[in-house]
Design an enzyme around this catalytic site. Structure first.
Site, PDB file in Angstrom:
ATOM      1  N   GLU A 165      -1.110 -50.454 -23.687  1.00 41.12           N
ATOM      2  CA  GLU A 165      -2.412 -50.885 -23.194  1.00 41.12           C
ATOM      3  C   GLU A 165      -2.277 -52.174 -22.388  1.00 41.12           C
ATOM      4  OE1 GLU A 165      -6.863 -51.854 -24.949  1.00 41.12           O
ATOM      5  OE2 GLU A 165      -5.322 -51.085 -26.285  1.00 41.12           O
ATOM      6  N   ARG A 171       8.226 -45.009 -39.198  1.00 42.08           N
ATOM      7  CA  ARG A 171       7.751 -44.029 -40.188  1.00 42.08           C
ATOM      8  C   ARG A 171       8.203 -42.613 -39.854  1.00 42.08           C
ATOM      9  NH1 ARG A 171       4.004 -47.984 -39.652  1.00 42.08           N
ATOM     10  NH2 ARG A 171       2.876 -46.797 -38.083  1.00 42.08           N
TER      11      ARG A 171
END
Length: 172
Positions: free
Chosen positions: A97, A60
């Site tokens: 993560e 994006r």
């Protein structure tokens, strides 16, 4: 114009408990898109951020970065996931993560000393933007700042970025 009113919230995407901020509804609105690019460019110019290149983060960041580069009179450079660029690349690995990921940029895309603005649609935890900044600095470029349409303030992504101006248009 209220940019937030053109951003759609999608609950439980991409997984339960996540509220996804979808800019496709902003992008489809001709006035909203024009206003967003113009506002972004105005804020960058008001902050005296002068870039030779806008570096957009996949994917994006490509969408908003290209018209922003045009408006600023700069070139546009994509930063992509591994295996997507056809020529030789510089790469940087960064922590997620759970695990790691990698970003790449063409070796001939930037030269040492160039002034670079890094843009993406959203900053959450800041990991991808920080990795992109690291890649830009490894090449020897000057990071003039960051630009994001959306900032998710509760995730504190700013604290993971190097010391550079940050321009955002809306916050959640």
């Amino acid at each position: 114009m209220d940019i937030k009113s053109l951003i759609r919230d999608i609950p439980d995407f991409p997984k339960p408990g996540i509220l996804f901020r979808d800019i496709t509804t902003l992008l489809r609105d001709p006035e909203g898109l024009r206003y967003t690019v113009d506002l972004f460019a105005d804020k960058i110019q008001d902050a005296n951020l002068t870039a030779d290149y806008v570096v957009g983060i996949e994917s994006r960041g490509f969408i908003i970065g290209t018209p922003l580069a045009y408006k600023l009179g700069a070139g546009f450079i994509p930063v992509r996931k591994p295996g997507k660029l056809p020529a030789e690349v510089h790469s940087v690995e960064y922590a997620l993560e759970y695990g790691t990921d990698c970003l790449e940029i063409h070796k001939d895309a930037l030269q040492s000393g160039c002034r670079v603005l890094v843009v993406d649609d959203l900053i959450a935890t800041g990991g991808t933007a920080a990795a992109t900044a690291k890649l830009v600095k490894q090449i020897g470029c000057e990071l003039v700042g960051f630009g994001f349409i959306i900032e998710l303030r509760d995730l504190q992504g700013r604290k993971h970025l190097p010391d550079a101006p940050i321009i955002t248009l809306v916050e959640y």
